[in-house]
Structures are given as C-alpha cells and as structure tokens.
Design a protein around this motif. Structure first.
Motif, PDB file in Angstrom:
ATOM      1  N   UNK A  37      -3.140   2.194 -18.134  1.00  0.00           N
ATOM      2  CA  UNK A  37      -1.756   2.890 -18.474  1.00  0.00           C
ATOM      3  C   UNK A  37      -0.316   2.568 -17.697  1.00  0.00           C
ATOM      4  N   UNK A  38       0.670   2.887 -18.447  1.00  0.00           N
ATOM      5  CA  UNK A  38       1.875   2.866 -17.555  1.00  0.00           C
ATOM      6  C   UNK A  38       2.591   4.073 -17.860  1.00  0.00           C
ATOM      7  N   UNK A  39       4.135   3.932 -17.147  1.00  0.00           N
ATOM      8  CA  UNK A  39       4.627   5.262 -17.109  1.00  0.00           C
ATOM      9  C   UNK A  39       5.800   4.892 -18.160  1.00  0.00           C
ATOM     10  N   UNK A  40       6.024   5.956 -19.016  1.00  0.00           N
ATOM     11  CA  UNK A  40       7.283   5.658 -19.904  1.00  0.00           C
ATOM     12  C   UNK A  40       8.064   7.132 -19.934  1.00  0.00           C
ATOM     13  N   UNK A  41       9.238   7.105 -20.135  1.00  0.00           N
ATOM     14  CA  UNK A  41      10.152   8.343 -20.328  1.00  0.00           C
ATOM     15  C   UNK A  41      10.391   8.339 -21.993  1.00  0.00           C
ATOM     16  N   UNK A  42      10.086   9.619 -22.380  1.00  0.00           N
ATOM     17  CA  UNK A  42      10.388   9.869 -23.733  1.00  0.00           C
ATOM     18  C   UNK A  42      11.445  11.076 -23.747  1.00  0.00           C
ATOM     19  N   UNK A  43      12.388  10.670 -24.506  1.00  0.00           N
ATOM     20  CA  UNK A  43      13.595  11.520 -24.485  1.00  0.00           C
ATOM     21  C   UNK A  43      13.917  12.284 -25.853  1.00  0.00           C
ATOM     22  N   UNK A  98      -1.461   6.648 -26.673  1.00  0.00           N
ATOM     23  CA  UNK A  98      -1.924   7.773 -26.215  1.00  0.00           C
ATOM     24  C   UNK A  98      -1.378   8.179 -24.743  1.00  0.00           C
ATOM     25  N   UNK A  99      -1.033   9.622 -24.639  1.00  0.00           N
ATOM     26  CA  UNK A  99      -0.363   9.871 -23.554  1.00  0.00           C
ATOM     27  C   UNK A  99      -1.642  10.584 -22.734  1.00  0.00           C
ATOM     28  N   UNK A 100      -1.988   9.853 -21.590  1.00  0.00           N
ATOM     29  CA  UNK A 100      -2.762  10.186 -20.670  1.00  0.00           C
ATOM     30  C   UNK A 100      -2.767  11.312 -19.732  1.00  0.00           C
ATOM     31  N   UNK A 101      -1.396  11.473 -19.283  1.00  0.00           N
ATOM     32  CA  UNK A 101      -0.920  12.522 -18.546  1.00  0.00           C
ATOM     33  C   UNK A 101       0.411  12.769 -18.274  1.00  0.00           C
ATOM     34  N   UNK A 102       0.859  13.898 -18.236  1.00  0.00           N
ATOM     35  CA  UNK A 102       2.359  14.256 -18.193  1.00  0.00           C
ATOM     36  C   UNK A 102       2.551  14.300 -16.879  1.00  0.00           C
ATOM     37  N   UNK A 103       3.527  13.409 -16.383  1.00  0.00           N
ATOM     38  CA  UNK A 103       4.114  13.266 -14.817  1.00  0.00           C
ATOM     39  C   UNK A 103       5.065  14.409 -14.605  1.00  0.00           C
ATOM     40  N   UNK A 104       5.946  14.504 -15.610  1.00  0.00           N
ATOM     41  CA  UNK A 104       7.161  15.316 -15.121  1.00  0.00           C
ATOM     42  C   UNK A 104       7.640  15.858 -16.731  1.00  0.00           C
ATOM     43  N   UNK A 105       8.287  16.623 -16.454  1.00  0.00           N
ATOM     44  CA  UNK A 105       9.280  17.253 -17.722  1.00  0.00           C
ATOM     45  C   UNK A 105      10.487  18.054 -17.208  1.00  0.00           C
TER      46      UNK A 105
END
Length: 93
Positions: A65-71, A38-45
C-alpha cells in the motif's frame, strides 16, 4: 482518464481525474490508470476549497500500500488524485 507512467510525487498544480466509490462517509475504492485501488486505511480527512482524503491504498492484496490524496470538488462533482507515492528505492540488505 489522464495517465502517468510510473508512480511519482505530484505537485499541487497537477491532478488526474479519477472515479471514486464508497459510502457516504469515506471512499473505499478508486479507479486510476485503468486499475482499481482498494483503500486500506484513511489517514486523514480535511475540508477547504476541496474535500481531501489522505488514504493508504493498493491495487490488490498482493501489492504494498502507498499513500494517496483524493480530492473532491463538490461544486464540479468530480474527484482528482492530487498526491501519489514517491517511487521506492531499494534498501541494501
């Protein structure tokens, strides 16, 4: 889906195919290694050759929660996970 054992930092040349769900505006969930995150927060786009969403996500409420980059490669119509968390090392108490 391609799998990895454990959480590791991914290089720019490596990516795992993932399924992403969400509204038109941003991803809300993604499936990776047979787990729904589940995405908790969008940190950048940002956009370039691919559209990238940097998100903070977890595989459940009880997990940190950890940080992920979805492309998103719109031309190919597929999502990849290009950045995953670096394993945490315990800190001395």
């Amino acid at each position: 889906m391609a799998g990895m054992s454990g959480s590791t930092a991914r290089g720019t040349g490596q990516a795992d195919l993932i399924e992403v769900r969400g509204g038109q505006e941003q991803p809300t969930h993604f499936l990776w290694q047979d787990r729904i995150y589940a995405v908790r927060e969008v940190l950048g786009h940002w956009t370039g050759l691919r559209e990238v969403w940097r998100v903070q996500a977890s595989p459940g409420r009880c997990f940190a929660a950890d940080v992920y980059d979805l492309s998103l490669d719109r031309a190919a119509g597929r999502w990849t996970l290009t950045r995953t968390p670096i394993p945490r090392t315990p800190t001395p108490a």
